[in-house]
Design an enzyme around this catalytic site. Structure first.
Site, PDB file in Angstrom:
ATOM      1  N   GLU A   1     -31.924  41.672  28.919  1.00  0.00           N
ATOM      2  CA  GLU A   1     -31.410  43.031  28.803  1.00  0.00           C
ATOM      3  C   GLU A   1     -30.878  43.199  27.387  1.00  0.00           C
ATOM      4  O   GLU A   1     -29.750  42.805  27.071  1.00  0.00           O
ATOM      5  CB  GLU A   1     -30.284  43.281  29.813  1.00  0.00           C
ATOM      6  CG  GLU A   1     -29.834  44.718  29.793  1.00  0.00           C
ATOM      7  CD  GLU A   1     -28.617  45.008  30.649  1.00  0.00           C
ATOM      8  OE1 GLU A   1     -27.653  44.234  30.605  1.00  0.00           O
ATOM      9  OE2 GLU A   1     -28.639  46.024  31.352  1.00  0.00           O
TER      10      GLU A   1
ATOM     11  N   LYS B   1      -9.244  50.127  34.223  1.00  0.00           N
ATOM     12  CA  LYS B   1      -9.295  49.598  32.862  1.00  0.00           C
ATOM     13  C   LYS B   1     -10.575  50.049  32.173  1.00  0.00           C
ATOM     14  O   LYS B   1     -11.676  49.638  32.549  1.00  0.00           O
ATOM     15  CB  LYS B   1      -9.265  48.070  32.869  1.00  0.00           C
ATOM     16  CG  LYS B   1      -8.994  47.528  31.471  1.00  0.00           C
ATOM     17  CD  LYS B   1      -9.380  46.079  31.311  1.00  0.00           C
ATOM     18  CE  LYS B   1     -10.808  45.906  30.893  1.00  0.00           C
ATOM     19  NZ  LYS B   1     -11.158  46.506  29.601  1.00  0.00           N
TER      20      LYS B   1
ATOM     21  N   SER C   1     -21.599  43.547  32.445  1.00  0.00           N
ATOM     22  CA  SER C   1     -22.681  42.575  32.301  1.00  0.00           C
ATOM     23  C   SER C   1     -22.754  41.647  33.518  1.00  0.00           C
ATOM     24  O   SER C   1     -21.740  41.407  34.191  1.00  0.00           O
ATOM     25  CB  SER C   1     -22.448  41.748  31.035  1.00  0.00           C
ATOM     26  OG  SER C   1     -21.206  41.082  31.133  1.00  0.00           O
TER      27      SER C   1
ATOM     28  N   CYS D   1     -27.956  50.725  31.798  1.00  0.00           N
ATOM     29  CA  CYS D   1     -28.381  49.677  32.737  1.00  0.00           C
ATOM     30  C   CYS D   1     -29.686  50.050  33.422  1.00  0.00           C
ATOM     31  O   CYS D   1     -30.402  49.186  33.901  1.00  0.00           O
ATOM     32  CB  CYS D   1     -27.290  49.435  33.768  1.00  0.00           C
ATOM     33  SG  CYS D   1     -26.718  50.948  34.515  1.00  0.00           S
TER      34      CYS D   1
ATOM     35  N   GLU E   1     -21.753  46.446  39.712  1.00  0.00           N
ATOM     36  CA  GLU E   1     -22.908  47.158  39.147  1.00  0.00           C
ATOM     37  C   GLU E   1     -23.194  46.469  37.827  1.00  0.00           C
ATOM     38  O   GLU E   1     -22.415  46.584  36.879  1.00  0.00           O
ATOM     39  CB  GLU E   1     -22.593  48.643  38.915  1.00  0.00           C
ATOM     40  CG  GLU E   1     -22.279  49.428  40.171  1.00  0.00           C
ATOM     41  CD  GLU E   1     -23.469  49.666  41.081  1.00  0.00           C
ATOM     42  OE1 GLU E   1     -24.599  49.239  40.748  1.00  0.00           O
ATOM     43  OE2 GLU E   1     -23.276  50.265  42.149  1.00  0.00           O
TER      44      GLU E   1
ATOM     45  N   GLY F   1     -19.742  39.817  35.538  1.00  0.00           N
ATOM     46  CA  GLY F   1     -19.744  40.140  36.973  1.00  0.00           C
ATOM     47  C   GLY F   1     -19.699  38.895  37.843  1.00  0.00           C
ATOM     48  O   GLY F   1     -19.013  38.861  38.867  1.00  0.00           O
TER      49      GLY F   1
HETATM   50  P1  NAD Z   1     -18.869  43.552  29.813  1.00  0.00           P
HETATM   51  O1  NAD Z   1     -19.242  42.794  31.026  1.00  0.00           O
HETATM   52  O2  NAD Z   1     -18.670  42.820  28.564  1.00  0.00           O
HETATM   53  O3  NAD Z   1     -17.525  44.360  30.053  1.00  0.00           O
HETATM   54  C1  NAD Z   1     -17.372  45.279  31.094  1.00  0.00           C
HETATM   55  C2  NAD Z   1     -15.889  45.464  31.388  1.00  0.00           C
HETATM   56  O4  NAD Z   1     -15.355  44.239  31.883  1.00  0.00           O
HETATM   57  C3  NAD Z   1     -15.049  45.831  30.156  1.00  0.00           C
HETATM   58  O5  NAD Z   1     -14.044  46.738  30.522  1.00  0.00           O
HETATM   59  C4  NAD Z   1     -14.437  44.489  29.775  1.00  0.00           C
HETATM   60  O6  NAD Z   1     -13.227  44.621  29.081  1.00  0.00           O
HETATM   61  C5  NAD Z   1     -14.217  43.861  31.146  1.00  0.00           C
HETATM   62  N1  NAD Z   1     -14.125  42.404  31.141  1.00  0.00           N
HETATM   63  C6  NAD Z   1     -14.672  41.536  30.240  1.00  0.00           C
HETATM   64  N2  NAD Z   1     -14.335  40.265  30.569  1.00  0.00           N
HETATM   65  C7  NAD Z   1     -13.590  40.330  31.692  1.00  0.00           C
HETATM   66  C8  NAD Z   1     -12.954  39.366  32.517  1.00  0.00           C
HETATM   67  N3  NAD Z   1     -13.035  38.065  32.261  1.00  0.00           N
HETATM   68  N4  NAD Z   1     -12.263  39.775  33.597  1.00  0.00           N
HETATM   69  C9  NAD Z   1     -12.191  41.083  33.895  1.00  0.00           C
HETATM   70  N5  NAD Z   1     -12.756  42.051  33.156  1.00  0.00           N
HETATM   71  C10 NAD Z   1     -13.448  41.681  32.069  1.00  0.00           C
HETATM   72  O7  NAD Z   1     -19.989  44.672  29.702  1.00  0.00           O
HETATM   73  P2  NAD Z   1     -20.163  45.781  28.569  1.00  0.00           P
HETATM   74  O8  NAD Z   1     -20.766  45.098  27.404  1.00  0.00           O
HETATM   75  O9  NAD Z   1     -18.923  46.576  28.395  1.00  0.00           O
HETATM   76  O10 NAD Z   1     -21.211  46.763  29.268  1.00  0.00           O
HETATM   77  C11 NAD Z   1     -22.565  46.573  29.206  1.00  0.00           C
HETATM   78  C12 NAD Z   1     -23.089  45.977  30.504  1.00  0.00           C
HETATM   79  O11 NAD Z   1     -22.784  46.810  31.606  1.00  0.00           O
HETATM   80  C13 NAD Z   1     -24.601  45.847  30.501  1.00  0.00           C
HETATM   81  O12 NAD Z   1     -24.980  44.577  30.960  1.00  0.00           O
HETATM   82  C14 NAD Z   1     -25.040  46.912  31.494  1.00  0.00           C
HETATM   83  O13 NAD Z   1     -26.263  46.675  32.108  1.00  0.00           O
HETATM   84  C15 NAD Z   1     -23.933  46.943  32.448  1.00  0.00           C
HETATM   85  N6  NAD Z   1     -23.902  48.211  33.167  1.00  0.00           N
HETATM   86  C16 NAD Z   1     -24.312  48.248  34.480  1.00  0.00           C
HETATM   87  C17 NAD Z   1     -24.331  49.446  35.170  1.00  0.00           C
HETATM   88  C18 NAD Z   1     -24.748  49.505  36.610  1.00  0.00           C
HETATM   89  O14 NAD Z   1     -24.404  50.462  37.255  1.00  0.00           O
HETATM   90  N7  NAD Z   1     -25.440  48.529  37.145  1.00  0.00           N
HETATM   91  C19 NAD Z   1     -23.930  50.610  34.548  1.00  0.00           C
HETATM   92  C20 NAD Z   1     -23.531  50.540  33.220  1.00  0.00           C
HETATM   93  C21 NAD Z   1     -23.516  49.325  32.546  1.00  0.00           C
END
Ligand code: NAD
Length: 455
Positions: A357, A155, A209, A264, A230, A213
């Site tokens: 962050e 997804k 996020s 990140c 991650e 997570g």
């Molecule tokens: P997000 O957590 O809002 O969404 C990430 C993904 O999860 C999206 O595809 C979203 O649709 C899905 N999602 C949202 N709610 C969900 C749920 N209840 N159940 C299942 N899936 C769900 O994050 P974002 O805003 O898209 O990305 C930014 C974040 O990602 C930042 O916090 C960043 O630090 C982190 N990030 C971490 C790494 C790493 O490797 N550690 C790499 C890139 C980004």
């Protein structure tokens, strides 16, 4: 009525595409198809599975410029970054294409027989991808998962589905069966949530996020479902007085403002030894003002826009009237979610500017007295993804590398990601490791078999 999502170019605010969102029922159907495809995929001879992955890598390479342009359009990434990202997918596929013939078990000496271990694939793996690096992060999940013999449902983030959809087309053109690798654009609360709750999905790979997570991890606990996380970061860039200050200051903006800070691994807290703080700030200012912000399709551009209107509003909210702004770079006027590179000097590590962050082009600079205080400040966060250390003292470089609680350290550089080295976070930055030689272990279960030779 089927819901659609308008994909917006963040540099122009123009709608560039409209993508149909997959429903919960369609997600269930896709998962069932992936489960049905699993026995045949795991039975593909190792050399043949390897060849299919190499063909997929070659298809990505042949389409590299198109994929990169698509990411510029969808995510506002600079064209230079987007080419690197598509190239990273190719390289990750090539790297894990070498895995099927090398998925060794062990033979362990036991009395009365022979003991063998097997690395068994898990079944259906669900990969959930954020919007900040749509291509590489997708491939860090799907490439080792497929190589180990799993089938994949993936997804992409709502905001950035275009390159993932193209990667699925390329996989299928390369001969990977449709049901072995499916991309399902849709909502996290619908499609992503189904990956967590559906019993036929045996593992979830989540990047996003820390907040979401934690929900994923709690949801997976219900079925003791395997999970790799991650998550976020608030990473320290520690500059000691003995460092090459010119080099450290010149590199600092690129350690945090790359991808407009939506990274990140962004080194969004610069910790500078007090004795060189003023000199460092003098050197940092022209470096920040020199960052070229503008049209991401232009080869000379170093930083593009933020991903969305809503995200820019969130980033902006960190700079109310009277915020401690030291200096700012430039950003275009007019349409596009622009935000200038910004340097702030908060009062301490617990100030939200230094603790949260922000995920935008804002960097906090804080002074420290000595090595012990630098380590304490670097570790005074719930995150632990990456950090940089600038020093000419090799002993200090190693001491501080060992003392900082983070998964990815770099000395006199800001590099964090190589597809052949492990990547992941300590503390609330994640669970498990991606990439590198051991990633296959996260997509297999160890099975132990004893064969009696006495009877
Ligand atoms: P997000 O957590 O809002 O969404 C990430 C993904 O999860 C999206 O595809 C979203 O649709 C899905 N999602 C949202 N709610 C969900 C749920 N209840 N159940 C299942 N899936 C769900 O994050 P974002 O805003 O898209 O990305 C930014 C974040 O990602 C930042 O916090 C960043 O630090 C982190 N990030 C971490 C790494 C790493 O490797 N550690 C790499 C890139 C980004």
């Amino acid at each position: 009525m089927t819901a659609k999502f308008d994909v917006i170019n963040p540099a122009t605010e123009q709608v560039v595409d409209s993508v149909r969102l997959v429903t919960a029922e369609e997600t269930d159907t896709a998962i069932a198809r992936a489960a049905k495809a699993f026995p045949a995929w795991r039975a593909v001879a190792p050399g043949d599975r390897a060849r299919l992955l190499r063909r997929f890598a070659e298809a990505v390479d042949a389409d590299l410029e198109n994929l990169a342009r698509l990411e510029v359009l969808n995510a506002g990434h600079t064209i230079g970054n987007a080419r690197w990202e598509a190239g990273n997918v190719r390289d990750v596929l090539h790297y894990y294409a070498a895995a099927p013939e090398r998925l060794f078990g062990r033979q362990i000496p036991v009395p009365g027989g022979v003991d063998l271990t097997f690395a068994e694939p898990l079944g259906v793996v669900g990969v959930i991808v954020p919007w900040n690096f749509p291509m590489p992060i997708a491939s860090w999940g799907f490439a080792p998962a497929l190589a180990a013999g799993n089938t994949v449902v993936l997804k992409p983030a709502e905001l950035t589905p275009l390159t993932a959809l193209r990667l699925a087309e390329l996989a299928h053109q390369a001969g990977i069966p449709q049901d072995v690798f499916q991309v399902l654009p849709g909502k996290g609360s619908v499609v992503g949530q189904r990956f967590v709750t559906h019993p036929l999905v045996r593992k979830v790979v989540f990047t996003g996020s820390t907040e979401v997570g934690k929900q994923i991890m709690a949801g997976c606990a219900d079925q003791v479902k395997r999970v790799t996380l991650e998550l976020g970061g608030k990473n320290a860039n520690i500059v000691f007085a003995d460092a090459d200050l010119e080099k450290a200051a010149a590199a600092a903006p690129y350690g945090v403002f790359d991808n407009a800070g939506q990274d990140c691994c962004a080194r969004s807290r610069i910790l500078v030894q007090k004795s060189v703080y003023d000199r460092f700030m003098e050197l940092l200012e022209p470096a920040v003002r020199g960052v070229v912000v503008g049209d991401p399709g232009d080869e000379k551009t170093e930083m593009g826009p933020l991903i969305s209107h809503g995200h820019r509003a969130k980033v902006r909210s960190y700079l109310p009237e009277g915020a401690p702004i030291a200096f700012q770079g430039t950003a275009p006027d007019g349409p596009g979610y622009w935000f200038p590179p910004t340097v702030v000097t908060p009062s301490g590590v617990r100030d939200p500017l230094a603790a949260d962050e922000i995920f935008g082009p804002i960097v906090a600079v804080l002074p420290f007295a000595d090595e012990a205080e630098a380590v304490t400040m670097a570790n005074d966060t719930d995150y632990g993804l990456s950090a940089s250390i600038w020093t000419r003292d090799v002993g200090r470089a190693l001491r501080v590398s060992r003392a900082v609680e983070a998964g990815n350290l770099s000395v006199n550089s800001h590099s964090s990601v190589r597809y052949w080295t492990p990547f992941g976070g300590f503390k609330q930055s994640g669970l498990g490791r991606e990439l590198g030689p051991d990633a296959l272990a996260a997509f297999t279960e160890t099975k132990n078999v004893f064969i009696d030779t006495e009877g």
